[in-house]
Design a protein around this motif. Sequence first.
Motif: not given
Length: 319
Positions: A214-227, A267-282
Amino acid sequence: MSYVGPDFDPPQPRRSRRGPLTVAVAALVPGALAGWLVWQAVGDGSGGGSGKAAPASSAPASPSATSAASPSAPSTGDDKSSTSPSPTSSASKPAGPLKGKVVVIDPGHNPGNFQHTAEINRTVDIGTSRKECDTTGTSTNAGYAEAQFTLDVARRVRTILQQQGATVKFTQDGDRSWGPCIDERARIGNEAHADAAVSIHADGSGAGNRGFHVILPGSVNAGGADTRPIVASSRDLGERIAGLFVRETGSAPSNYIGDGTGLVVRKDLGGLNLSTVPKVFIECGNMRDSKDEALLTSSAWRQKAARGISEGIVSFLQG
């Protein structure tokens, strides 16, 4: 999904995460792993494979080239119960423990992507960089496409969650010719104000690499991404899915990524970086390994996978 292309680059080198896990992991993952050991001892005749993980590999994953399935890619022959298209957005059940909850399910890739290379190759902004809109995904050596797998499991998850009263929305349901792009996939969850969002995939690593992660979002704050606002809640969601996926499927956590925890931070996945709701990949397993392939192509095992993902979501939503 293969680690080539958007949301599929090899994970960046990182320090080992072998320290104490969070309370949620302590409550879920170890217990589920214990259940997995019992399952291995007694056997499970309906999983479609041996169910035993290969010995842990000391070598990093061997990324394989993303493989497109042809229009006539062979079917596994056991998909009939869950692959008929249905509306992308579905109303909630009138009653149930999840009434009022919104879940967005993102079936990775699209069966038609290979016919739209120009569209999926254009880049989109993911905050930290630009990446291709989407990829074709991977496939088994026999030609069973990841995009077929993800739609099948996603539809099974939807059925389970709707039976408990949730409103379930898809990013795509085989109802568009390609895509959507990774930024739109994130936006669909954001605009739905989803209580949880899960992107379903299967990996395309080297033979001998087995298991789910399961892939979790790392802490990102860059451009339009703020996880930053969703890192903790996404970890809670991911830990619960990992633990219950083990319990329901009997599958072991990945032997090639995640240090045996079944959890990976990226921290390199657009689907996670751009999410503003709790999200993971499996990543449900490795399509290029013969033993994992036997599971992924089994209708009975895919139902177990759907139950594991669904139960993880339910556990998260009910706290």
